[in-house]
Write an enzyme that holds these catalytic residues in place. Structure first.
Site, short mmCIF file in Angstrom:
data_model
loop_
_atom_site.label_atom_id
_atom_site.label_comp_id
_atom_site.label_asym_id
_atom_site.label_seq_id
_atom_site.Cartn_x
_atom_site.Cartn_y
_atom_site.Cartn_z
N TYR A 146 -2.32 -1.50 10.37
CA TYR A 146 -2.41 -1.67 8.91
C TYR A 146 -1.13 -1.15 8.25
O TYR A 146 -0.51 -1.85 7.44
CB TYR A 146 -3.63 -0.92 8.38
CG TYR A 146 -3.81 -1.06 6.89
CD1 TYR A 146 -4.45 -2.18 6.34
CD2 TYR A 146 -3.32 -0.09 6.01
CE1 TYR A 146 -4.60 -2.31 4.97
CE2 TYR A 146 -3.47 -0.23 4.63
CZ TYR A 146 -4.11 -1.33 4.12
OH TYR A 146 -4.26 -1.48 2.76
N SER A 197 0.86 -1.19 0.00
CA SER A 197 0.00 0.00 0.00
C SER A 197 0.89 1.23 0.00
O SER A 197 2.05 1.16 0.45
CB SER A 197 -0.85 -0.01 1.29
OG SER A 197 -1.47 1.25 1.49
N1 LIG Z 1 -8.60 -0.03 -1.45
C1 LIG Z 1 -7.50 0.60 -1.08
O1 LIG Z 1 -7.48 1.82 -0.90
C2 LIG Z 1 -6.23 -0.17 -0.88
C3 LIG Z 1 -5.04 0.56 -0.80
C4 LIG Z 1 -3.86 -0.14 -0.60
C5 LIG Z 1 -3.87 -1.51 -0.48
N2 LIG Z 1 -5.05 -2.18 -0.56
C6 LIG Z 1 -5.02 -3.63 -0.38
O2 LIG Z 1 -5.70 -4.28 -1.43
C7 LIG Z 1 -6.18 -5.53 -0.96
C8 LIG Z 1 -7.64 -5.69 -1.36
O3 LIG Z 1 -8.41 -4.75 -0.64
P1 LIG Z 1 -9.70 -4.02 -1.26
O4 LIG Z 1 -9.45 -2.58 -1.16
O5 LIG Z 1 -10.05 -4.63 -2.54
O6 LIG Z 1 -10.80 -4.32 -0.11
P2 LIG Z 1 -12.02 -5.36 -0.06
O7 LIG Z 1 -13.00 -5.11 -1.13
O8 LIG Z 1 -12.47 -5.32 1.36
O9 LIG Z 1 -11.34 -6.74 -0.38
C9 LIG Z 1 -10.66 -7.50 0.57
C10 LIG Z 1 -10.63 -8.92 0.09
O10 LIG Z 1 -9.85 -9.67 1.02
C11 LIG Z 1 -10.58 -10.80 1.37
N3 LIG Z 1 -10.24 -11.22 2.74
C12 LIG Z 1 -10.15 -10.47 3.86
N4 LIG Z 1 -9.84 -11.25 4.90
C13 LIG Z 1 -9.71 -12.51 4.42
C14 LIG Z 1 -9.43 -13.76 5.00
N5 LIG Z 1 -9.21 -13.91 6.33
N6 LIG Z 1 -9.41 -14.85 4.21
C15 LIG Z 1 -9.64 -14.74 2.89
N7 LIG Z 1 -9.91 -13.59 2.26
C16 LIG Z 1 -9.96 -12.49 3.04
C17 LIG Z 1 -12.05 -10.43 1.26
O11 LIG Z 1 -12.80 -11.60 0.97
P3 LIG Z 1 -13.81 -12.33 2.02
O12 LIG Z 1 -14.36 -11.26 2.92
O13 LIG Z 1 -14.82 -12.97 1.13
O14 LIG Z 1 -12.95 -13.33 2.72
C18 LIG Z 1 -12.02 -9.56 0.02
O15 LIG Z 1 -12.11 -10.33 -1.15
C19 LIG Z 1 -5.93 -5.56 0.55
O16 LIG Z 1 -4.73 -6.28 0.81
C20 LIG Z 1 -5.72 -4.09 0.86
O17 LIG Z 1 -4.94 -3.90 2.02
C21 LIG Z 1 -6.22 -1.55 -0.77
#
Ligand SMILES: NC(=O)c1ccc[n+]([C@@H]2O[C@H](COP(=O)([O-])OP(=O)(O)OC[C@H]3O[C@@H](n4cnc5c(N)ncnc54)[C@H](OP(=O)(O)O)[C@@H]3O)[C@@H](O)[C@H]2O)c1
Length: 254
Positions: A152, A139
């Site tokens: 985080y 991130s």
């Molecule tokens: N959006 C941002 O601004 C941003 C910025 C930097 C980095 N990121 C990173 O990008 C990645 C995806 O995040 P997102 O923004 O797309 O958020 P999101 O829509 O909440 O997606 C998170 C995903 O992770 C899965 N997940 C969470 N805990 C899990 C577990 N214990 N086992 C299996 N799957 C799990 C969720 O699936 P289930 O709930 O179905 O398990 C979901 O598919 C994360 O690593 C996040 O830190 C996001």
């Protein structure tokens, strides 16, 4: 990694960046396996996208990782890309342990131990492939701290250094290590983020990511333009200003 012709497992792709990336990589000629805990979403994804395989996995549970890895490799013996996408983000107040300790432990378990255990489950298989990739997901907050999410930020900084270290250690193998560094993107990672004016639209982010993978197949870090403000504050010499701007801009998260 090449933009097409791979077999890619993305645990953490039932929503958000993972799902959007899965659909785009599928459209670019890859076999894609989507993983996550929410079985209703896995069923919907499988029904709406017949070319995509799905597997239930909880990356916070070692036994679930092991059984999902066995299922994925049995069905897809040519798997050559693992994307450790699953992650959580929680707002914490570190003045009192009751308001941060459980959150901190869950964050480290999911965001750091999860990828470590996933890599452990797949590394021998990946090493046996002629051309393989581990894509980690850090991130912009690995490089500039957001005050309200200490665990985080720390988990993502650890993912950055893990990626740097593994790349060195695996240089004598066929496995490349690529770190995806999203800026704030409109997903449901935090309440309100899907509509935040500070976050990048999801479709624009994924289009830029796929274009970068295509134009820079040997890139070590996938950096869209919007993340460079956070990524390079120290290198530019304006780190204090970047920290102040980030934390003034959005008190809730991203
Ligand atoms: N959006 C941002 O601004 C941003 C910025 C930097 C980095 N990121 C990173 O990008 C990645 C995806 O995040 P997102 O923004 O797309 O958020 P999101 O829509 O909440 O997606 C998170 C995903 O992770 C899965 N997940 C969470 N805990 C899990 C577990 N214990 N086992 C299996 N799957 C799990 C969720 O699936 P289930 O709930 O179905 O398990 C979901 O598919 C994360 O690593 C996040 O830190 C996001």
């Amino acid at each position: 990694m090449n933009i097409s012709g791979n077999t890619i497992f993305i645990p953490g792709a039932t929503s958000g960046i993972g799902l959007a990336l899965a659909l785009e990589l599928r459209a670019r000629g890859n076999t894609v396996i989507v993983g996550g805990r929410r079985t209703d979403l896995l069923d919907t994804i499988a029904a709406e996208h017949p070319g995509i395989d799905t597997v239930e996995i909880d990356t916070a549970e070692p036994a679930s990782i092991d059984s999902a890895a066995k299922a994925v490799l049995a069905r897809h013996p040519d798997l050559n890309v693992l994307v450790t996408m699953a992650g959580i983000m929680r707002i914490e107040d570190w003045h009192r342990p009751e308001s941060f300790l459980a959150s901190a432990e869950a964050t480290v378990t999911t965001n750091l131990l999860g990828p470590i255990r996933l890599i452990a489950a797949f590394i021998e298989h990946l090493r046996a492939q002629p051309d393989a990739t581990i894509m980690t997901v850090s991130s912009g907050l690995a490089f500039t701290p957001l005050k309200v999410t200490p665990s985080y930020n720390a988990s993502k900084a650890a993912i950055h250094m893990l990626s740097e270290s593994l790349r060195l250690q695996l240089a004598d193998t066929t496995v490349k290590v690529v770190e995806l560094e999203p800026p704030a993107v409109r997903t449901s990672l935090l309440p309100g983020q899907e509509t935040s004016e500070f976050a990048m639209p999801l479709d624009e982010f994924v289009a830029e990511v796929v274009a970068l993978i295509e134009s820079q197949p040997d890139a070590r870090e996938i950096q869209v333009e919007r993340v460079k403000f956070l990524r390079y504050g120290e290198a530019r010499g304006d780190y204090d200003q970047v920290v102040a701007t980030l934390n003034a801009a959005d008190p809730h998260g991203n």
